[in-house]
Design an enzyme around this catalytic site. Structure first.
Site, short mmCIF file in Angstrom:
data_model
loop_
_atom_site.label_atom_id
_atom_site.label_comp_id
_atom_site.label_asym_id
_atom_site.label_seq_id
_atom_site.Cartn_x
_atom_site.Cartn_y
_atom_site.Cartn_z
CE LYS A 26 -14.67 -2.52 -8.00
NZ LYS A 26 -15.23 -2.14 -9.24
CE LYS A 78 -11.04 8.29 -3.45
NZ LYS A 78 -9.63 8.45 -3.59
CE LYS A 126 -20.35 2.96 -10.54
NZ LYS A 126 -19.94 3.88 -11.59
P1 TYM Z 1 -13.16 4.06 -13.33
O1 TYM Z 1 -12.95 5.53 -13.33
O2 TYM Z 1 -14.05 3.49 -12.28
O3 TYM Z 1 -11.78 3.32 -13.22
C1 TYM Z 1 -10.69 3.60 -14.09
C2 TYM Z 1 -9.97 2.31 -14.43
O4 TYM Z 1 -9.46 1.69 -13.24
C3 TYM Z 1 -9.79 0.30 -13.25
N1 TYM Z 1 -9.90 -0.17 -11.86
C4 TYM Z 1 -9.27 -1.25 -11.37
N2 TYM Z 1 -8.42 -2.13 -11.94
C5 TYM Z 1 -7.93 -3.12 -11.16
N3 TYM Z 1 -8.23 -3.25 -9.84
C6 TYM Z 1 -9.08 -2.40 -9.23
N4 TYM Z 1 -9.35 -2.54 -7.95
C7 TYM Z 1 -9.63 -1.35 -10.01
N5 TYM Z 1 -10.48 -0.33 -9.72
C8 TYM Z 1 -10.63 0.38 -10.87
C9 TYM Z 1 -11.12 0.25 -13.99
O5 TYM Z 1 -11.38 -1.04 -14.47
C10 TYM Z 1 -10.91 1.27 -15.07
O6 TYM Z 1 -10.26 0.70 -16.19
N6 TYM Z 1 -16.58 3.25 -16.88
C11 TYM Z 1 -15.17 3.53 -16.67
C12 TYM Z 1 -14.68 4.79 -17.39
C13 TYM Z 1 -14.96 4.84 -18.84
C14 TYM Z 1 -14.31 4.07 -19.87
C15 TYM Z 1 -14.87 4.52 -21.08
C16 TYM Z 1 -13.34 3.09 -19.86
C17 TYM Z 1 -15.85 5.66 -19.47
N7 TYM Z 1 -15.80 5.47 -20.81
C18 TYM Z 1 -14.47 3.98 -22.32
C19 TYM Z 1 -12.95 2.54 -21.10
C20 TYM Z 1 -13.51 2.98 -22.29
C21 TYM Z 1 -14.94 3.75 -15.19
O7 TYM Z 1 -15.83 4.16 -14.46
O8 TYM Z 1 -13.66 3.59 -14.77
#
Ligand code: TYM
Length: 332
Positions: A195, A198, A112
Site C-alpha cells: 500500500k 509514508k 509499527k
Molecule cells: P492516517 O493519518 O494514517 O491516514 C488517513 C486516512 O488515509 C487512509 N489511507 C489510505 N487509503 C487508501 N490507500 C492507502 N494507501 C492509504 N493510506 C492511508 C487511511 O485509511 C485513513 O483513513 N488512525 C487514523 C487516524 C484516526 C481516525 C480516528 C480515523 C484517528 N482517529 C477516528 C477515523 C476515525 C490514521 O492514522 O489515519
C-alpha cells in the site's frame, strides 16, 4: 441526518494520494449528506516522537490541505483533536474496558512497533487504537470513512461500544466503517503489492500531493506496470496497471471499463502520459489552495477554533453521559 467522523494524522507533512483517494475525498462528498466531523489527530501523532515546532506547523498544514481538498467549514465541523480534551478523557474509560490481549492483536501496532523496535515503542502507540475508539464514540458516529488499513480499528470500536452498552446500558452508537471498495487501498507506484504509505513506500512510488507537479508527473510516467502490454483491470495478475486505472478513474470520474476501451491497443506509455497530465491538473490547484490557507493563519486558526467549539458541545455531552453510566460522582 446521520453522522460521520474521521481523522487524519498531521505527521507526514504532505498528504499522499492514498490519504486523498482512500479517505479525504469521501469526507468531502459526505459533508453534503451527513452531519460530518473531521479532525487532525495530533494526540495520535505523538505516539511516535515528534519535534514540537514541526508538529504545530504540520497540524496547520493538515488543516489547510483538508480545506484545499474541499472541506467547507459551513458544511462540516473541522477541528484539532487536542482542542477537545474529552478525547483523552473518554480514552481512559475505554482503556479500562479493553483486554490486553485484544489490544495486542491490532495489526497496525504490530507493524509499527516492529518497525521501531519493540523496546522503543511507546505505551501510547499500544493504546493508539483505543484513543481512536474514543474519537468515534464521542460523536455517536454512524459511519467512519477510512481506508482499508483502518478497518480493524473500527471493528474494535464496534466491540467496545457494544461492550460498554451491555455493561452500563445503551450509551454509544455502534458505528460502521465506510470504506469504498475501489479506493480502499491505493498501492505504491513502484511496488504495487504494497500500500502507498509514508513509512513503507519507496520515494518513487509515493505521490505526495504537495510535491512539484513536474516531479509527480515523472513518478506517474515511470510507474511499474508489467511485461505484457494489455490495459486491463485485473488486480491479481496486473496490480500495477490496475492501480493506475483506479487512480485515473477516480480522479476523472471515468469508469474503468471505459478507460479499458479507450486504451485498447495503445501501450502503457499512452496511459501513463495521460494519467500524468490528469495528476498535474489535480495537484496544481490543490497546492495553490493549500498555500492560500497557510498564508492566512489567522483565518485558518479561527476556522479551527469554531470547529473545536462545535465539536466540544457534542463531545462533552457524550462524555458526561458515559461518566455517569460508569458511576463517577458528579462534580457539583
Ligand atoms: P492516517 O493519518 O494514517 O491516514 C488517513 C486516512 O488515509 C487512509 N489511507 C489510505 N487509503 C487508501 N490507500 C492507502 N494507501 C492509504 N493510506 C492511508 C487511511 O485509511 C485513513 O483513513 N488512525 C487514523 C487516524 C484516526 C481516525 C480516528 C480515523 C484517528 N482517529 C477516528 C477515523 C476515525 C490514521 O492514522 O489515519
Amino acid at each position: 441526518s446521520p453522522r460521520v467522523l474521521s481523522g487524519i494524522q498531521p505527521t507526514a507533512g504532505s498528504f499522499h494520494l492514498g490519504n486523498y483517494l482512500g479517505a479525504v475525498r469521501q469526507w468531502v462528498a459526505l459533508q453534503e449528506s451527513h452531519d460530518a466531523f473531521y479532525m487532525v489527530v495530533d494526540l495520535h501523532a505523538i505516539t511516535v516522537p515528534q519535534d514540537p515546532k514541526e508538529l504545530r506547523a504540520n497540524t496547520r498544514l493538515a488543516a489547510a490541505q483538508l480545506l484545499a481538498a474541499g472541506l467547507d467549514p459551513e458544511r462540516c465541523t473541522l477541528f484539532v483533536q487536542s482542542h477537545v480534551p474529552e478525547h483523552a478523557q473518554l480514552a481512559w474509560v475505554m482503556n479500562c474496558l479493553t483486554g490486553f490481549g485484544e489490544a495486542s492483536r491490532m495489526t497496525q501496532f504490530k507493524d509499527k512497533s516492529a518497525r521501531q523496535g519493540a523496546d522503543r515503542a511507546s505505551v501510547g502507540l499500544f493504546t493508539y487504537p483505543i484513543l481512536q475508539v474514543a474519537d468515534i464514540l464521542l460523536y455517536q458516529a454512524n459511519e467512519v470513512p477510512v481506508g482499508e488499513d483502518q478497518r480493524q480499528h473500527v471493528e474494535l470500536t464496534r466491540d467496545l461500544a457494544t461492550r460498554f452498552n451491555g455493561r452500563y446500558g445503551e450509551t454509544f452508537t455502534v458505528p460502521k466503517p465506510y470504506i469504498l471498495k475501489e479506493t480502499a487501498k491505493i498501492y505504491d507506484l513502484q511496488e504495487p503489492s504494497v500500500k502507498m504509505s509514508k513509512s513503507a513506500s519507496t520515494p518513487k512510488g509515493l505521490i505526495n500531493l504537495l510535491d512539484e507537479p513536474k516531479a509527480t508527473a515523472k513518478k506517474v510516467r515511470s510507474a511499474v506496470t508489467d511485461t505484457d502490454t494489455v490495459i486491463r483491470y485485473d488486480p491479481e495478475n496486473k496490480p500495477g496497471v490496475s492501480n493506475l486505472l483506479t487512480i485515473y478513474s477516480t480522479l476523472t470520474g471515468t469508469g474503468v471499463a471505459e478507460l479499458e476501451a479507450t486504451y485498447e491497443g495503445k501501450g502503457y506509455g499512452a496511459l501513463k502520459t495521460d494519467l500524468a497530465e490528469v495528476m498535474v491538473e489535480f495537484v496544481t490547484p490543490f497546492r495553490e489552495r493549500t498555500q492560500q490557507y497557510l498564508d492566512d493563519p489567522e483565518t485558518l486558526d479561527s476556522i479551527l477554533a469554531k470547529g473545536a467549539e462545535k465539536a466540544r458541545a457534542v463531545a462533552a455531552e457524550t462524555l458526561a453521559r458515559a461518566y455517569d453510566r460508569v458511576g463517577f460522582l458528579p462534580a457539583k
